[in-house]
Design an enzyme around this catalytic site. Structure first.
Site, PDB file in Angstrom:
ATOM      1  N   GLY A  27     -10.212  -3.175  32.580  1.00 41.90           N
ATOM      2  CA  GLY A  27      -8.926  -2.608  32.148  1.00 41.90           C
ATOM      3  C   GLY A  27      -9.138  -1.162  31.733  1.00 41.90           C
TER       4      GLY A  27
ATOM      5  N   GLY B 252     -14.533  -7.142  32.343  1.00 41.99           N
ATOM      6  CA  GLY B 252     -13.188  -6.608  32.210  1.00 41.99           C
ATOM      7  C   GLY B 252     -13.135  -5.149  32.621  1.00 41.99           C
TER       8      GLY B 252
ATOM      9  N   VAL C  47     -10.244   0.241  29.040  1.00 41.31           N
ATOM     10  CA  VAL C  47     -11.545   0.543  28.409  1.00 41.31           C
ATOM     11  C   VAL C  47     -12.682   0.327  29.409  1.00 41.31           C
ATOM     12  CG1 VAL C  47     -13.147  -0.015  26.547  1.00 41.31           C
ATOM     13  CG2 VAL C  47     -10.687  -0.177  26.148  1.00 41.31           C
TER      14      VAL C  47
ATOM     15  N   LYS D 206      -1.486  -5.861  12.559  1.00 39.56           N
ATOM     16  CA  LYS D 206      -1.392  -6.073  14.003  1.00 39.56           C
ATOM     17  C   LYS D 206      -0.068  -6.742  14.303  1.00 39.56           C
ATOM     18  CE  LYS D 206      -4.302  -5.825  17.602  1.00 39.56           C
ATOM     19  NZ  LYS D 206      -5.458  -4.924  17.685  1.00 39.56           N
TER      20      LYS D 206
HETATM   21  N1  PHE Z   1      -5.681  -1.404  20.229  1.00 44.18           N
HETATM   22  C1  PHE Z   1      -6.141  -0.562  19.164  1.00 44.18           C
HETATM   23  C2  PHE Z   1      -7.233  -1.316  18.407  1.00 44.18           C
HETATM   24  O1  PHE Z   1      -7.312  -2.532  18.406  1.00 44.18           O
HETATM   25  C3  PHE Z   1      -5.000  -0.222  18.269  1.00 44.18           C
HETATM   26  C4  PHE Z   1      -4.554   1.213  18.215  1.00 44.18           C
HETATM   27  C5  PHE Z   1      -4.640   2.066  19.297  1.00 44.18           C
HETATM   28  C6  PHE Z   1      -4.051   1.701  17.039  1.00 44.18           C
HETATM   29  C7  PHE Z   1      -4.257   3.385  19.186  1.00 44.18           C
HETATM   30  C8  PHE Z   1      -3.658   3.020  16.912  1.00 44.18           C
HETATM   31  C9  PHE Z   1      -3.743   3.859  18.000  1.00 44.18           C
HETATM   32  O2  PHE Z   1      -8.063  -0.705  17.788  1.00 44.18           O
END
Ligand code: PHE
Length: 367
Positions: free
Chosen positions: A188, A186, A190, A83
């Site tokens: 956003g 939330g 999602v 990350k």
């Molecule tokens: N934000 C996503 C997660 O935490 C990370 C991600 C998104 C990685 C799209 C690759 C492609 O799962």
């Protein structure tokens, strides 16, 4: 700072942190490489927001990277987890954003494919386009106009929906959502996709949000009941679905919860693993975030790296989350474990399988 950083790194079970201080903006870039097995490559989103201080950003990167390894294993993807946190200073000038993103893109390019990234809290497909100006091809989720698969929010929401259904089946013996009362925290990328899907399935949806514009959209234009932040934890509902930031399940909030289950997309919802037991003691079924929120990365990586159609990607996400959660609930019951521990066991098991007999395929068949 030095002592705290030392403690954080000693306590972390990951491999490497690549750190960069951007003098022009005062931002810190922390790229945490949790595990290069079963990869490389290592995949993980890029989170960009203001943190109280640099250590808080580093701490978040470390925790989130560990979860990524588990998530990728549960999604059946043969990449290690990582990350990046870009910790912005409180006085960050938004005009500097593109330059900062290009600096970060260059770092991805220099690493030559060790780390592949996508969007996360505070970054969008448009930001991925900018990162890719210098970091191509190591960037997922660019906008469709430039050949990317776009926003990962809808794919994540598809997984959360499957998680809610599997959890209803477990609790009520039926996965139907008609008239189930579901509180989404939330709205956003999602949360908003999830609300649409839940409404379509006939659920009674309530929402909580802090952004005024988003509140007006869902309350005034869509007519959904709005739950203010100070009531979100004690509002009675069947399913509480945290789709904003993590760290929201702690002894105080858990003691207030009046739901039957928690099923949401936020990363690292538990402040510490012991809270999974507390939820269990309270009779609340916790659908582990690492099993529920894999839909974004799975659908995007599937579409961009394997050529899946959107429909196929969503179908695979649904099946994977459904099957994984059923296994988690069965394992927890059989071994007397809380569901978070059961999900970690399952992830470890799939990681071992991936390392021993994956045969080079990107997506593993672990069933
Ligand atoms: N934000 C996503 C997660 O935490 C990370 C991600 C998104 C990685 C799209 C690759 C492609 O799962």
């Amino acid at each position: 700072m030095a002592k705290k950083v030392e403690t954080l790194l000693r306590q972390w079970d990951g491999e490497t942190v690549i750190t960069r201080f951007d003098h022009a903006t005062g931002a810190w870039i922390f790229m945490a490489i949790h595990s290069t097995r079963p990869g490389p490559p290592v995949s993980g989103g890029t989170r960009m927001k203001v943190y109280p201080d640099a250590e808080a950003g580093l701490q978040d990167a470390l925790k989130l990277s560990t979860a990524m390894t588990m998530k990728l294993a549960l999604a059946g993807i043969a990449h290690g987890g990582g990350k990046t946190v870009i910790a912005l200073p409180p006085d960050f000038d938004p005009a500097q954003r593109p330059t900062l993103l290009r600096t970060y893109g260059l770092l991805l390019k220099q690493l030559g494919g060790l780390f592949l990234t996508g969007p996360d809290v505070g970054t969008s497909p448009e930001d991925m386009n900018i990162i890719a100006e210098t970091g191509y091809p190591y960037v997922f989720s660019r906008t469709p106009e430039v050949g990317g698969a776009g926003d990962s929010g809808p794919g994540t929401a598809v997984g959360v929906l499957a998680g809610i259904r599997a959890t209803c089946e477990q609790l009520f013996g039926c996965d139907c959502l008609a008239d189930r009362r579901i509180l989404v925290q939330g709205t956003g990328s999602v949360g908003s996709a999830l609300i649409d899907m839940l409404c379509q399935a006939g659920a009674e949806v309530l929402f909580s949000e802090v952004d005024e514009r988003a509140i007006r959209r869902w309350r005034d234009e869509r007519g959904l009941p709005f739950i203010p932040a100070n009531q979100v934890y004690n509002t009675p509902c069947d399913i509480f679905s945290p789709c904003a930031l993590g760290g929201i399940l702690n002894p105080q909030t858990i003691s207030r919860l009046q739901c039957r289950a928690v099923v949401g997309s936020a990363n690292n919802q538990l402040t510490s693993p012991t809270e999974a037991q507390q939820l269990q003691e309270k009779g609340i079924l916790y659908a582990p975030d690492i099993a529920v929120n894999i839909g974004g990365l799975m659908s995007i990586i599937g579409m961009e790296a394997e050529g899946w159609s959107r429909a196929e990607a969503f179908e695979r996400v649904s099946r994977t989350v459904d099957c994984t959660l059923r296994q988690v609930y069965a394992l927890a019951a059989a071994e007397g474990l809380d569901t978070h521990t059961a999900a970690l066991r399952l992830a470890d098991h799939r990681l071992m399988q991936a390392r021993s007999k994956n045969g080079g395929a990107l997506f593993m068949d672990w069933r």
